[in-house]
Write a protein that holds these residues in place. Structure first.
Motif, PDB file in Angstrom:
ATOM      1  N   LEU A 163     101.627  82.392  -6.878  1.00 40.28           N
ATOM      2  CA  LEU A 163     101.689  82.253  -5.486  1.00 40.28           C
ATOM      3  C   LEU A 163     101.686  80.983  -4.868  1.00 40.28           C
ATOM      4  O   LEU A 163     102.468  80.501  -3.767  1.00 40.28           O
ATOM      5  CB  LEU A 163     101.154  83.189  -4.646  1.00 40.28           C
ATOM      6  N   LEU A 164     100.930  80.241  -5.281  1.00 37.46           N
ATOM      7  CA  LEU A 164     100.640  78.944  -4.400  1.00 37.46           C
ATOM      8  C   LEU A 164     101.485  77.839  -4.990  1.00 37.46           C
ATOM      9  O   LEU A 164     101.933  77.098  -4.025  1.00 37.46           O
ATOM     10  CB  LEU A 164      99.198  78.484  -4.468  1.00 37.46           C
ATOM     11  N   ALA A 165     101.917  77.908  -6.094  1.00 37.06           N
ATOM     12  CA  ALA A 165     102.541  76.597  -6.816  1.00 37.06           C
ATOM     13  C   ALA A 165     103.868  76.909  -7.141  1.00 37.06           C
ATOM     14  O   ALA A 165     104.674  76.118  -7.895  1.00 37.06           O
ATOM     15  CB  ALA A 165     101.763  76.024  -7.635  1.00 37.06           C
TER      16      ALA A 165
ATOM     17  N   LEU B 243      99.908  79.287   0.714  1.00 35.03           N
ATOM     18  CA  LEU B 243      98.721  79.605   1.601  1.00 35.03           C
ATOM     19  C   LEU B 243      99.016  80.453   2.782  1.00 35.03           C
ATOM     20  O   LEU B 243      98.371  81.424   3.070  1.00 35.03           O
ATOM     21  CB  LEU B 243      97.842  78.446   2.204  1.00 35.03           C
ATOM     22  N   VAL B 244     100.330  80.065   3.191  1.00 36.18           N
ATOM     23  CA  VAL B 244     100.642  81.013   4.499  1.00 36.18           C
ATOM     24  C   VAL B 244     101.007  82.295   3.871  1.00 36.18           C
ATOM     25  O   VAL B 244     100.637  83.470   4.646  1.00 36.18           O
ATOM     26  CB  VAL B 244     102.092  80.283   5.259  1.00 36.18           C
ATOM     27  N   LEU B 245     101.431  82.438   2.805  1.00 32.77           N
ATOM     28  CA  LEU B 245     102.097  83.516   2.225  1.00 32.77           C
ATOM     29  C   LEU B 245     100.805  84.456   1.953  1.00 32.77           C
ATOM     30  O   LEU B 245     100.838  85.915   2.175  1.00 32.77           O
ATOM     31  CB  LEU B 245     102.761  83.496   0.968  1.00 32.77           C
ATOM     32  N   ILE B 246      99.754  83.988   1.418  1.00 35.14           N
ATOM     33  CA  ILE B 246      98.490  84.880   1.062  1.00 35.14           C
ATOM     34  C   ILE B 246      97.507  84.925   2.073  1.00 35.14           C
ATOM     35  O   ILE B 246      96.580  85.839   2.032  1.00 35.14           O
ATOM     36  CB  ILE B 246      97.886  84.181  -0.239  1.00 35.14           C
ATOM     37  N   ILE B 247      97.806  84.401   3.213  1.00 36.76           N
ATOM     38  CA  ILE B 247      96.488  84.781   4.345  1.00 36.76           C
ATOM     39  C   ILE B 247      97.172  85.900   5.006  1.00 36.76           C
ATOM     40  O   ILE B 247      98.141  85.753   5.684  1.00 36.76           O
ATOM     41  CB  ILE B 247      96.202  83.378   5.329  1.00 36.76           C
TER      42      ILE B 247
ATOM     43  N   ARG C 167     108.225  74.950   8.275  1.00 33.15           N
ATOM     44  CA  ARG C 167     107.789  73.908   9.387  1.00 33.15           C
ATOM     45  C   ARG C 167     106.577  73.146   8.892  1.00 33.15           C
ATOM     46  O   ARG C 167     106.674  72.066   9.138  1.00 33.15           O
ATOM     47  CB  ARG C 167     107.907  74.542  10.799  1.00 33.15           C
ATOM     48  N   TRP C 168     105.556  73.883   8.653  1.00 34.16           N
ATOM     49  CA  TRP C 168     104.277  73.206   8.256  1.00 34.16           C
ATOM     50  C   TRP C 168     104.455  72.269   7.394  1.00 34.16           C
ATOM     51  O   TRP C 168     103.929  71.164   7.091  1.00 34.16           O
ATOM     52  CB  TRP C 168     103.226  74.107   8.322  1.00 34.16           C
ATOM     53  N   ALA C 169     105.099  72.776   6.278  1.00 39.86           N
ATOM     54  CA  ALA C 169     105.224  71.975   4.903  1.00 39.86           C
ATOM     55  C   ALA C 169     106.477  70.893   4.944  1.00 39.86           C
ATOM     56  O   ALA C 169     106.346  70.102   3.905  1.00 39.86           O
ATOM     57  CB  ALA C 169     105.334  72.884   3.643  1.00 39.86           C
ATOM     58  N   GLU C 170     107.241  71.152   6.108  1.00 42.41           N
ATOM     59  CA  GLU C 170     108.404  70.244   6.108  1.00 42.41           C
ATOM     60  C   GLU C 170     109.385  70.479   4.597  1.00 42.41           C
ATOM     61  O   GLU C 170     109.606  69.808   4.246  1.00 42.41           O
ATOM     62  CB  GLU C 170     108.309  68.782   6.168  1.00 42.41           C
TER      63      GLU C 170
END
Length: 134
Positions: A48-50, A92-96, A117-120
């Motif tokens: 999920l993270l990578a 991270l946004v997906l799992i929080i 937006r945060w990760a561009e």
């Protein structure tokens, strides 16, 4: 009207339905990976993270591969396989909890995730990426 079509950015052409279905497939893949005994939860979490930065998947998650989508790093328009930190921010946004619901709402309303937006980053059609020569 044709003029507006030609001026659309590549990420404005991606169907919301395709993005949601690709995301659901990725969640299913992570859930299946988590079924491995003892350390499966780590496999699922890492996926999920990578998921958008794995070079063996050519910088696409399984869901994005199925729907011929790709996440690109801005402003370079390059694959996330060279930018794993951007994939981790998106993951991270997906799992929080709660943040993922806000992110989903933002996607539906603005067609771009908060995480993008945060990760561009942006999600585009793989065909648009290949045609641009990236």
């Amino acid at each position: 009207m044709n003029k507006d079509e030609n001026q659309k950015l590549p990420w404005e052409k991606v169907s919301l339905g395709e993005r949601i279905l690709a995301g659901l497939i990725d969640i299913i893949v992570a859930a299946l990976l988590s079924l491995f005994p003892k350390i499966g939860w780590m496999f699922g979490l890492i996926y999920l993270l990578a998921k958008d930065s794995f070079s063996f998947l050519n910088g696409q998650s399984f869901g994005k591969k199925l729907f011929n989508l790709r996440t690109i790093a801005l402003p370079h328009h390059s694959s996330l396989s060279g930018w794993p930190e951007k994939s981790i921010i998106r993951g991270l946004v997906l799992i929080i909890p709660i943040l993922n619901l806000i992110d989903f709402y933002y996607l539906i309303i603005h067609k771009v995730r908060i995480a993008d937006r945060w990760a561009e980053t942006r999600v585009i059609s793989n065909q648009d990426w290949e045609e641009s020569g990236s």
